[in-house]
Design a protein around this motif. Sequence first.
Motif, PDB file in Angstrom:
ATOM      1  N   ALA A  19     -89.686  39.082   0.620  1.00  0.00           N
ATOM      2  CA  ALA A  19     -89.986  39.340   2.037  1.00  0.00           C
ATOM      3  C   ALA A  19     -89.115  38.462   2.933  1.00  0.00           C
ATOM      4  O   ALA A  19     -88.536  38.935   3.913  1.00  0.00           O
ATOM      5  CB  ALA A  19     -91.471  39.098   2.310  1.00  0.00           C
ATOM      6  N   PHE A  29     -85.153  39.457   2.615  1.00  0.00           N
ATOM      7  CA  PHE A  29     -84.773  40.663   3.357  1.00  0.00           C
ATOM      8  C   PHE A  29     -84.929  40.458   4.864  1.00  0.00           C
ATOM      9  O   PHE A  29     -84.205  41.071   5.653  1.00  0.00           O
ATOM     10  CB  PHE A  29     -85.585  41.869   2.890  1.00  0.00           C
ATOM     11  N   ALA A  30     -85.845  39.597   5.274  1.00  0.00           N
ATOM     12  CA  ALA A  30     -85.977  39.304   6.700  1.00  0.00           C
ATOM     13  C   ALA A  30     -84.699  38.645   7.201  1.00  0.00           C
ATOM     14  O   ALA A  30     -84.171  38.991   8.268  1.00  0.00           O
ATOM     15  CB  ALA A  30     -87.184  38.400   6.935  1.00  0.00           C
ATOM     16  N   GLN A  50     -81.878  40.964   8.207  1.00  0.00           N
ATOM     17  CA  GLN A  50     -81.936  41.840   9.383  1.00  0.00           C
ATOM     18  C   GLN A  50     -82.345  41.085  10.631  1.00  0.00           C
ATOM     19  O   GLN A  50     -82.404  41.662  11.716  1.00  0.00           O
ATOM     20  CB  GLN A  50     -82.886  43.005   9.130  1.00  0.00           C
ATOM     21  N   ASP A 110     -81.851  48.801   1.096  1.00  0.00           N
ATOM     22  CA  ASP A 110     -82.226  47.843   2.146  1.00  0.00           C
ATOM     23  C   ASP A 110     -80.977  47.192   2.736  1.00  0.00           C
ATOM     24  O   ASP A 110     -80.779  47.174   3.948  1.00  0.00           O
ATOM     25  CB  ASP A 110     -83.146  46.761   1.576  1.00  0.00           C
ATOM     26  N   SER A 146     -78.843  49.478   4.670  1.00  0.00           N
ATOM     27  CA  SER A 146     -79.460  49.844   5.947  1.00  0.00           C
ATOM     28  C   SER A 146     -79.319  48.735   6.982  1.00  0.00           C
ATOM     29  O   SER A 146     -79.173  49.000   8.166  1.00  0.00           O
ATOM     30  CB  SER A 146     -80.957  50.122   5.763  1.00  0.00           C
ATOM     31  N   PHE A 147     -79.389  47.488   6.530  1.00  0.00           N
ATOM     32  CA  PHE A 147     -79.546  46.380   7.466  1.00  0.00           C
ATOM     33  C   PHE A 147     -78.239  45.716   7.903  1.00  0.00           C
ATOM     34  O   PHE A 147     -78.099  45.337   9.043  1.00  0.00           O
ATOM     35  CB  PHE A 147     -80.407  45.271   6.838  1.00  0.00           C
ATOM     36  N   LEU A 170     -80.232  53.828  12.182  1.00  0.00           N
ATOM     37  CA  LEU A 170     -79.774  52.607  11.521  1.00  0.00           C
ATOM     38  C   LEU A 170     -78.930  51.770  12.480  1.00  0.00           C
ATOM     39  O   LEU A 170     -78.112  52.308  13.227  1.00  0.00           O
ATOM     40  CB  LEU A 170     -78.929  52.944  10.288  1.00  0.00           C
ATOM     41  N   THR A 171     -79.146  50.476  12.438  1.00  0.00           N
ATOM     42  CA  THR A 171     -78.288  49.581  13.207  1.00  0.00           C
ATOM     43  C   THR A 171     -77.186  49.094  12.263  1.00  0.00           C
ATOM     44  O   THR A 171     -77.168  49.415  11.095  1.00  0.00           O
ATOM     45  CB  THR A 171     -79.101  48.391  13.738  1.00  0.00           C
TER      46      THR A 171
END
Lengths: 309, 256
Positions: B82, B85-86, B89, B135, B138-139, B178-179
């Motif tokens: 958690a 991955f935080a 992004q 992930d 995407s990020f 998506l950014t």
Amino acid sequence: MLAIDRLHSNQGGMAPTMDTSTEKVMDLHAAVSRFVPDGAHLSIGGFTCNRNPMAAVYELIRQKKTGLHLYAHSNGQGVDELVGSGCVARIEIAYAGTGRFAPTCIRFRKAVESRAVAVEDYSNYQMTLRFLAGAMGVPFMPTRSALGTDIIRRWGFSEQERRSDPRLPDEKLVVMDNPFGAWAETERVVLVPAIRPDVTLLHVQKAGRDGTARIEGLTFADVEQAKAASHVIVTCEELMDAGELRSQPHLNQIPGIIVDAVVHAPHGAYPTACYRYYDYDPAFLNDYLPVLRLRPGLPERLPHRSHGR
Amino acid sequence: MPDYNARELMAVAAARKINDGEIVFCGTGISMLAAMAAKHISAPNSIIIFETGAIDSQLEEIPMAVGDPRVMYGASSNTGLADSFALMQNRTTGRHVVGILGAAQIDKFGNLNSTVVGDYAHPKVRFSGSGGAADVASFVDRTIIFMQHERRKFVSKVDYLTSPGWLDGPAGRRRAGLTGSGPSAVISNLAVMGFDADSREMFLEAYFPGTTPQAVLDHMEFSVDLSRARELEPPTAAELKILREIVDPQRLILGG
């Protein structure tokens, strides 16, 4: 009957309980037979070749559990043994592999290709958020992960299957516009549904008789997985006096009140690694594929080591 | 005969693409070599992170998987998925992350498949699945992709779109919500491919010594612009020495 009441009465599985007793130690056979019925929704901790709860996995296999609904983010050896032994009916997962030893889990691959198990694919972060939502008691969490991909478009469990099974959310996931406008520079999010396992199996380095548990090194999503579950079985390298663990509470992650069973299982992650106790066993993991090839009837497990501790 | 193998060249080619100060998201395998090599060659201030939770790892010995406890060596902090991955992004750190990924199939927009060959419901071949790849793709703002250069892997359409590249073109990511940006390079055992700044389609940036642009095309189902192609500079003696003596002295990933 209100829809919400119907939902509650149909939840199935075992009712969540909170066990505040200070003596939760039992043997593996007792823990698994008491908390993991056939068809249970089960989550297992660890990551690829690290801290898989293998002793508990082998016990599930010895007890010939069937019809399990398995949840994991990136799991390797534990998933492969359970799937290969025919214990699993459905699996929700992000990654089934054991790093360089098996980039795709061998028996998992075979089971999916022959449709012996139904699989629903998410990403690692989505699965982590799903466990977190379960731990928080909210129905879903938002993320931007995997927007525009087939993880969103393709469903492994059909809509009909989902709607007829009260243990499954009706949707795999839901894409929606950001309800806060463009706040946080985000136009759209994907909502991923909470996972609420009947039971989570974890292997940790140290646990107290009251369930207090200490993970040394990477925690992966183990803490979220434990808190999302109705019941938690913790196997440990060292069984400690709870007072000793409580004298350094800043090093503990799992509070005893969410744990139902503590099992002393030295080498309980073998052949995967357990930091500060042992490395993964490259010889075992490298032998896994050739041994399976020699015995195409799919052995229940690799016989020479799975019972030994 | 050159005195280096394709993996060594791939690792060096990728390491050269990592900028000093970037945060490198590492997967399993050759991407770890590239990240470690970059720290010793061109990007001493780069930071290595793993989805499993090790942040700013010093990597003394090559981990065999991102779940290997070796990823924790000398790390600044140890967390879990958690948190990791935080960080990828979060608006402070996320924009500095370069992700290194691999896949079974790739299309001209850099979309990746690591899930199935064939139909999803009746797969011919099942792979591991996304893991953290979807992930990361995407990020983060930039990704570098490792591929084996084969016709069945460089395909007109991926059988399953696991990790987003530029999706269907320049506006694809934005339309999907998506950014960040999409892939910036593909490094194969034959070539380095870039993505055109306007069309976001793959083009041949450099081919490896000993091959030709046409030979690269012969290993692809779709065709790409060859007009910008040059021959890749071979690894220098200094780069090879670092790779062989510091990064992977046991040749666990470099191979024989």
